[in-house]
Write an enzyme that holds these catalytic residues in place. Sequence first.
Site, PDB file in Angstrom:
ATOM      1  N   GLU A   1      42.277  30.010  39.105  1.00  0.00           N
ATOM      2  CA  GLU A   1      42.087  29.780  38.255  1.00  0.00           C
ATOM      3  C   GLU A   1      41.415  28.745  37.661  1.00  0.00           C
ATOM      4  O   GLU A   1      41.087  28.261  36.735  1.00  0.00           O
ATOM      5  CB  GLU A   1      43.998  29.835  38.111  1.00  0.00           C
ATOM      6  CG  GLU A   1      44.407  30.535  37.954  1.00  0.00           C
ATOM      7  CD  GLU A   1      44.437  31.220  38.601  1.00  0.00           C
ATOM      8  OE1 GLU A   1      44.728  30.473  40.143  1.00  0.00           O
ATOM      9  OE2 GLU A   1      44.435  32.375  39.355  1.00  0.00           O
TER      10      GLU A   1
ATOM     11  N   ASP B   1      50.639  37.838  40.013  1.00  0.00           N
ATOM     12  CA  ASP B   1      52.008  37.656  41.336  1.00  0.00           C
ATOM     13  C   ASP B   1      53.594  37.573  39.799  1.00  0.00           C
ATOM     14  O   ASP B   1      54.429  36.935  39.567  1.00  0.00           O
ATOM     15  CB  ASP B   1      52.587  36.088  41.236  1.00  0.00           C
ATOM     16  CG  ASP B   1      51.635  36.031  42.880  1.00  0.00           C
ATOM     17  OD1 ASP B   1      51.173  37.021  43.437  1.00  0.00           O
ATOM     18  OD2 ASP B   1      51.362  35.283  42.839  1.00  0.00           O
TER      19      ASP B   1
ATOM     20  N   ASP C   1      41.651  34.723  45.435  1.00  0.00           N
ATOM     21  CA  ASP C   1      42.722  34.219  45.127  1.00  0.00           C
ATOM     22  C   ASP C   1      42.340  32.891  44.530  1.00  0.00           C
ATOM     23  O   ASP C   1      41.756  32.412  44.874  1.00  0.00           O
ATOM     24  CB  ASP C   1      43.709  34.519  46.245  1.00  0.00           C
ATOM     25  CG  ASP C   1      44.901  34.302  45.749  1.00  0.00           C
ATOM     26  OD1 ASP C   1      44.913  34.690  44.540  1.00  0.00           O
ATOM     27  OD2 ASP C   1      46.089  34.244  46.396  1.00  0.00           O
TER      28      ASP C   1
HETATM   29  C1  GLC Z   1      48.914  34.342  45.571  1.00  0.00           C
HETATM   30  C2  GLC Z   1      48.814  35.692  45.200  1.00  0.00           C
HETATM   31  C3  GLC Z   1      49.033  36.488  45.894  1.00  0.00           C
HETATM   32  C4  GLC Z   1      49.146  35.926  47.949  1.00  0.00           C
HETATM   33  C5  GLC Z   1      49.226  34.977  48.026  1.00  0.00           C
HETATM   34  C6  GLC Z   1      49.271  34.617  49.178  1.00  0.00           C
HETATM   35  O1  GLC Z   1      50.491  33.646  44.862  1.00  0.00           O
HETATM   36  O2  GLC Z   1      47.954  36.023  43.965  1.00  0.00           O
HETATM   37  O3  GLC Z   1      48.609  38.063  46.202  1.00  0.00           O
HETATM   38  O4  GLC Z   1      49.499  36.593  48.301  1.00  0.00           O
HETATM   39  O5  GLC Z   1      48.970  34.227  46.820  1.00  0.00           O
HETATM   40  O6  GLC Z   1      47.976  34.127  50.135  1.00  0.00           O
END
Ligand code: GLC
Length: 820
Positions: free
Chosen positions: A423, A509, A420
């Site tokens: 980017e 998200d 995650d």
């Molecule tokens: C980011 C991710 C999400 C995750 C969060 C906490 O917002 O896109 O999927 O739950 O981080 O890790």
Amino acid sequence: MRSTLRFPVAACAALVLLLSTPAGAALRGVGKVVGSRALDDGLELKLSSGARVRVGFVTPDVVRVRMTPTGRFDADVSYAIEGAPPRSKATRTKQGAATQLRSASGTRIVVQHAPELAISVFDSAGRLVVADDPARPMAFNAADGSVETSMRRDDYELYYGFGEKTFPMSRHQQAMVMWNADVPDYPAGHDPSYQAIPFFIALHEGRSYGLFFNNTWRSWFDMGKLDPHRYSFGAKGGELDYYVFTGGAERTPAGVLRDYTALTGRGALPPQWSLGYHQSRWSYMNQEKVLDVAQQFRRRRIPADVLYLDIDHMDGFRVFTWNAGTFPAPKTMLDSLHEQGFRAVTIVDPGIKLDPNFPIYQSGRAGDHFVKRPDGSELHEKVWPGICAFPDFTSKAARDWFGSLYRSALDLGVDGFWNDMNEPGVFPPDDFKGPEIPLGPHRTFPLDVRHDGDGRPGNHAQYHNVYGMQMARASFEGLKKLRPEKRPMVLTRAGFAGVQRYAAVWTGDNSPTWGSLALTIPMLANLSVSGVPFVGADVGGFMGSPSAELHARWMQAASLTPYFRTHSNDVSAPREPWAFGPEYERINRAAIELRYQLLPYLYTLFEENERTGRPPMRPLWFEYPADPRAGLVEDQYLLGADLLAAPVLKEGQTSREVYFPKGAAWINWWTGKRHEGGATAKVAAPLDRLPLFIRAGAIVPVSAVTQHTGEMRDAPLTLLVARGADGSGRVFQDAGDGYGYLQGQSRTITARQQGQSLRLEMPENRGYQRVSAIEFIGLQARPPAVRIDGQEVEGAFDAATRRLRVALPGEHVKQVLLAD
Ligand code: GLC
């Protein structure tokens, strides 16, 4: 390869064209050709502006154009492409002020030398594919390094792909930016997004071609927004390097995608368990909760394969650690999950907590693996753990180091990993006051930080868009090295062209709104035709709490998308399938059960993807390019060639209009009713049902419902035969994990229906799911008799669903005959 020949000196002064980009920077046209040199695959041209261009064939049906403003070509390496792209022979003929290049298949490139360089491509049947727009020729800005070019556009040309975009299905008359960005709660039309893939498929009067802009810098596409008669693309730096995929003689979308994925790679067959249902939440806060969720799934008989551990499982968000207070015995917990047939996925973010006592920070620093500022100091930015350092995933040494960190998690029994924030997204500093929005395209590394670029050092402006993909690569390659006998399961938020070689992708998200649900179809279908097969969106919408109805409809809509996960943020209400009361529990269970019934079909589609590049999830136009109405359908998708899903995307609806693409007839999954293609019909869509149709002629494997994929081997398999047209089907079966299938440890069942006869070919069963029945759907009435290899048998006919079920005595059966 570098030129050793000298070009003749330009006789006249360069024609200087000053153009202005959407960004406003002054651009100069490349000018006219003042020298040329033959290459095996095409030509190298010297332009009056000092730029150089190479144009030629990659394969007989794929053209490549490269323009360097400096006159020096970069080394021919690309993160999007594994190895050097091939070259294919060109035959040259001079035609006045133009040169024509012809490939072995008859595809032609016409290079106009003056008054400005202009390139056009014709397919092997002589039809124009793309042509430079003489009003806006190839251009560059020597001062800031930007490059751009424009093609002539017909008003009716449509465009698909571009990776993850929040635009409608076709991206004609849209302008888009390619710059991976953390954009929580994104509304429709918000751009850029998490994944930039500078590739599109065009559709024009039933024929398609593809164009891939192989440039990792911040780039942009204007697909006829500024001027409907032209489209343009360009970047902030690098070469203007693009590929045109003519799609061969057929010019089909599938042919274009085959050639694009032959270049940028295909997703390898994922482990079968990763195609099951995934349940996630930020976060299941302790191991008791995780085990409780697991037990509830099994007790309530709701199928599921995977549970997720989001950031709170860690010790202060330090990657590859466990919170000793809330997860004191991760191995015991993971063992228990495995005993119940679950797999576990943990999140792994790129930020490594700046903590001198944290061994991973220490080893990263000792190995010199972190991204640096121009002055040589380590880059420090804030993310979940507080101030962090970040691996330079464009360095092989850093990737190898990061990949090796997965060992401890694998040893404990973690099955898959979720990358995650890559980017990369970073948080505002502590003293941030606003008023600008705290997250978005600008919240990333400073553009001047340094990257190794695998031996081609550059700054973040150059490598930003590949950072996430290279993180996924580090994970994938590390896992493959650590567990060579298993298929890695990696999920990534950011990516670039070629990300499919390493990971599944989810769309970040999203919001718990009906609009966001509707957006999942154009988003995921366009990602699919961008070469990325394993895609999904957080069911229910991540950023809050959906209503029970929205969540149930989302479950249904997502149940046939390649990656099927429910996930939500830290403040949203519980969202397990039973969280909305008994009636919705039944509805949600049914959606997941449908998924498990169709897993053998989905798995076969992934095997097809690896061979052909065709994605499991397909927009309608992909299969029906000649049907003009199919090109603009936003709210339906195909799973493979045989299933058409038309989810309910609006509140309170219990029926909806469905468009049936022209060229096939479609049979309602639930009622057996036949719909002719090329027409729209209103169909019933009660709350507990996904409107679903099977193509007449198709043969699709359907499994008995299991609670997880580990039980599938012993579950009976039915071949569902959609009547009303001749046709065929196949079922690919193997061990569900590992690489034995590449050594022939698999079987492919084939079935063909012609008239009243169904012929079966079921190779020897070495422990795969057994075909135990045939079910005919779409029958007008009960057939007077059914014969299996000549023997009359009894079938069970259900008039309400127009299905006839026939048990098979064994897999030796060769023919099932329906008597008139
Ligand atoms: C980011 C991710 C999400 C995750 C969060 C906490 O917002 O896109 O999927 O739950 O981080 O890790």
